[in-house]
Motif scaffolding. Sequence first.
Motif, short mmCIF file in Angstrom:
data_model
loop_
_atom_site.label_atom_id
_atom_site.label_comp_id
_atom_site.label_asym_id
_atom_site.label_seq_id
_atom_site.Cartn_x
_atom_site.Cartn_y
_atom_site.Cartn_z
N HIS A 1 -4.56 45.36 -43.96
CA HIS A 1 -5.84 45.53 -43.32
C HIS A 1 -5.91 45.96 -41.79
N SER A 2 -5.16 46.85 -41.64
CA SER A 2 -5.14 47.48 -40.03
C SER A 2 -6.60 47.53 -39.24
N TRP A 3 -7.63 48.04 -40.27
CA TRP A 3 -8.88 48.11 -39.76
C TRP A 3 -9.75 47.03 -39.27
N LEU A 4 -9.22 45.97 -39.60
CA LEU A 4 -9.82 44.72 -39.02
C LEU A 4 -9.69 44.73 -37.53
N ASN A 5 -8.29 45.27 -37.18
CA ASN A 5 -8.00 45.35 -35.57
C ASN A 5 -8.68 46.46 -34.76
N GLN A 6 -9.42 47.18 -35.37
CA GLN A 6 -10.18 48.29 -34.96
C GLN A 6 -11.46 48.28 -34.64
N PRO A 7 -11.99 48.15 -33.38
CA PRO A 7 -13.38 48.15 -33.22
C PRO A 7 -14.20 49.06 -33.71
N THR A 8 -15.41 48.66 -34.34
CA THR A 8 -16.51 49.77 -34.59
C THR A 8 -17.85 49.31 -33.84
N THR A 9 -18.59 50.26 -33.93
CA THR A 9 -19.74 49.97 -33.25
C THR A 9 -21.16 50.03 -34.60
N THR A 10 -20.67 50.40 -35.79
CA THR A 10 -21.60 50.48 -36.86
C THR A 10 -21.54 49.35 -37.83
N SER A 11 -22.73 48.89 -38.19
CA SER A 11 -22.62 47.82 -39.15
C SER A 11 -22.55 48.61 -40.49
#
Length: 64
Positions: free
Chosen positions: A9-19
Motif C-alpha cells: 500500500h505504497s499510496w499510504l506514504n504519498q501525501p494528498t491534499t484532497t479528502s
Amino acid sequence: MHSNKDRTHSWLNQPTTTSEKVEKYYDSWAKEYNKDLDIWEYHAPIESAKILRKVSPDTIKILD
C-alpha cells in the motif's frame, strides 16, 4: 489507485491534499483492511476502540 495485490500500500506514504482521494483509497482497501492490519501486526485501531469504549457512554457507536 492501488491494486489488491499491492500488499505494501505504497499510496499510504504519498501525501494528498484532497479528502476525496483518501476516501477512494480507503474504499478500495476496505475488503482487505483488517487482514492487512493483522499481517502488519498493527493493533492500534482495535486497542484504541477498546479504551474509548471504557470511557464512553454506551449510546455511542465506535467506528474504526
